[in-house]
Each structure stands twice: as C-alpha cells, then as structure tokens.
Design an enzyme around this catalytic site. Structure first.
Site, mmCIF file in Angstrom:
data_model
loop_
_atom_site.group_PDB
_atom_site.id
_atom_site.type_symbol
_atom_site.label_atom_id
_atom_site.label_comp_id
_atom_site.label_asym_id
_atom_site.label_seq_id
_atom_site.Cartn_x
_atom_site.Cartn_y
_atom_site.Cartn_z
ATOM 1 N N ARG A 106 -0.483 18.234 -3.177
ATOM 2 C CA ARG A 106 -0.300 17.407 -1.989
ATOM 3 C C ARG A 106 -0.121 18.267 -0.740
ATOM 4 N NH1 ARG A 106 0.939 11.985 -2.187
ATOM 5 N NH2 ARG A 106 1.486 11.934 -4.375
ATOM 6 N N ARG A 126 -2.077 7.693 1.720
ATOM 7 C CA ARG A 126 -1.474 8.840 1.045
ATOM 8 C C ARG A 126 0.003 8.890 1.379
ATOM 9 N NH1 ARG A 126 -4.102 10.778 -2.918
ATOM 10 N NH2 ARG A 126 -2.943 12.718 -2.729
ATOM 11 N N HIS A 156 2.624 -1.239 9.575
ATOM 12 C CA HIS A 156 2.870 -1.806 8.249
ATOM 13 C C HIS A 156 2.736 -3.321 8.335
ATOM 14 C CE1 HIS A 156 4.369 -2.063 4.191
ATOM 15 N NE2 HIS A 156 5.179 -3.022 4.575
ATOM 16 N N ASP A 211 8.049 3.693 4.679
ATOM 17 C CA ASP A 211 8.294 2.456 5.439
ATOM 18 C C ASP A 211 9.759 2.297 5.863
ATOM 19 O OD1 ASP A 211 5.592 1.876 5.063
ATOM 20 O OD2 ASP A 211 5.984 0.721 3.257
HETATM 21 C C1 GRF Z 1 -3.494 -2.693 7.715
HETATM 22 O O1 GRF Z 1 -3.111 -3.953 7.247
HETATM 23 C C2 GRF Z 1 -2.281 -1.822 7.914
HETATM 24 O O2 GRF Z 1 -1.166 -2.524 8.326
HETATM 25 C C3 GRF Z 1 -2.059 -1.266 6.538
HETATM 26 O O3 GRF Z 1 -3.349 -1.031 6.027
HETATM 27 C C4 GRF Z 1 -4.267 -1.920 6.642
HETATM 28 C C5 GRF Z 1 -5.344 -1.075 7.243
HETATM 29 O O4 GRF Z 1 -6.379 -1.847 7.793
HETATM 30 N N1 GRF Z 1 -1.223 -0.101 6.607
HETATM 31 P P1 GRF Z 1 -7.417 -1.190 8.770
HETATM 32 O O5 GRF Z 1 -8.062 -0.014 8.039
HETATM 33 O O6 GRF Z 1 -6.692 -0.737 9.998
HETATM 34 O O7 GRF Z 1 -8.411 -2.266 9.068
#
Ligand code: GRF
Length: 195
Positions: free
Chosen positions: A68, A94, A112, A148
């Site tokens: 990683r 990741r 998120h 998160d």
């Molecule tokens: C979004 O829902 C974001 O909140 C989450 O992954 C998704 C990514 O979507 N972390 P995109 O690639 O931005 O369309």
C-alpha cells in the site's frame, strides 16, 4: 488571487470530479483542478478530464500487491511533481495509510454519500433504507487515518421518500454531492494557508 492547485483522486465514473471541474471554471473560484489521478486504468472520469484539457495520471494500485505504501509513494511523487496544494478524494476506492494521510493533513478532503457520522463505509443508501431513515444526505470532510471520521466541512440532507430504492435515493444524494463538494473546496481553498 493565487489559485490553489488541486488534484482529484478517482477510481470510477468521476461525476463529482466533473462537478469540481465545472465549478473551477468560475473566474473567482479559488482553486484550479490541476490533475486528475486514477488508481484504475481506464476509469470513466479520466476521459472526461482529458476532454477538459486537464492533466491526468494513472497509478494502477493492482501493480502494488500487498504494498500500500509503495502505491502511495508513487502517488505522492506525482502530486509533488505537479505542485499540488489540496487533494480531493472523489469516489477513490482505496484505504489510505497514516503515512499518506499525514502528508496531507488539513489539505485532503473526501465526499461521502451519507450524513456522517451515520453510515460510514459502503452501501449507504441501501442501509439507510433498511433502517427506515427519514432523511439521508452527503458530507464533505477532512480525511484522517480512520475512515470517514474527519472533521466535517459541509453536509446537506435530503428526504427519504415513499417508494425510494437505493437508486432513486442515491440519485437524490448525488445531486447534493455535486453542489456541496465544490462549495466545500471553495471554503478550504480560501481559508487554507500554505504551511
Ligand atoms: C459518490 O457517491 C461519492 O460520494 C462516493 O463515491 C461515489 C463516487 O461517484 N465516495 P462519482 O465517481 O463521483 O460519480
């Protein structure tokens, strides 16, 4: 105004990345999207970034099995070469090590699809529906080593409506994501001072 140089890290379709690119076109926006970096070769967002004339890079995380930090050191080299000030995670799938997070403390944010601290992790829309939640939403937060968990910059709620599926609810949340991510980046790019 010196605009902060932003890297957007993606793994997929990149709709939040596209929202950031669109917002950064405003003349008074305090950040420019200088780089889009994907850990997945051929991620949909890369083609969008290229069509917008934005520099892209791919560092295939699969090329670093059980390493990683080696993967992250490769990313860090690209971010430094591009003189990046702020990192935006946008569907970047990741988990990051404390080493990398420490390099970007206070300068790395994530979107998120839930009202944190509710529904950390994956499958947030289905979990909110299964719980009978009345509202759901999206959060932009600073990234810390615990997933998160970091300080919240902005969040916005949406109602859960009768008959919602994970897809309909997710679409309602995504529209909010596309609004609050550019707004949060504007806030931290304005307030953040280079150390
Ligand atoms: C979004 O829902 C974001 O909140 C989450 O992954 C998704 C990514 O979507 N972390 P995109 O690639 O931005 O369309």
């Amino acid at each position: 105004m010196t605009r902060k140089r932003v890297a957007v890290l993606i793994s997929g379709r990149g709709s939040n990345m596209a929202a950031l690119i669109a917002a950064a076109k405003a003349p008074d926006y305090p950040a420019e999207i200088a780089l889009v970096l994907s850990n997945v070769p051929g991620a949909g967002g890369l083609a969008i970034a290229e069509s917008e004339g934005i520099a892209t890079a791919t560092i295939d995380s699969k090329a670093f099995p059980r390493d990683r930090e080696g993967f992250e050191r490769a990313m860090q080299a690209v971010l430094e070469a591009q003189r990046i000030d702020i990192v935006c995670l946008a569907g970047f799938m990741r988990i990051l090590t404390p080493w990398f997070v420490g390099r970007w403390e206070g300068r790395m944010i994530n979107i998120h699809p839930a009202l944190l601290p509710a529904y950390k992790g994956l499958d947030t829309h289905a979990r909110a529906l299964a719980d009978g939640a009345r509202e759901h939403g999206a959060t932009v937060h600073f990234v810390t080593p615990e997933m998160d968990e970091g300080e919240i910059i902005l969040q916005e709620a949406v109602p859960v409506l009768p008959g919602d599926t994970a897809e309909t609810l997710g679409a309602r949340v995504l529209a909010v994501e596309h609004r609050i991510y550019p707004a949060a980046l504007r806030m931290i790019a304005t307030e953040y001072r280079l150390i």
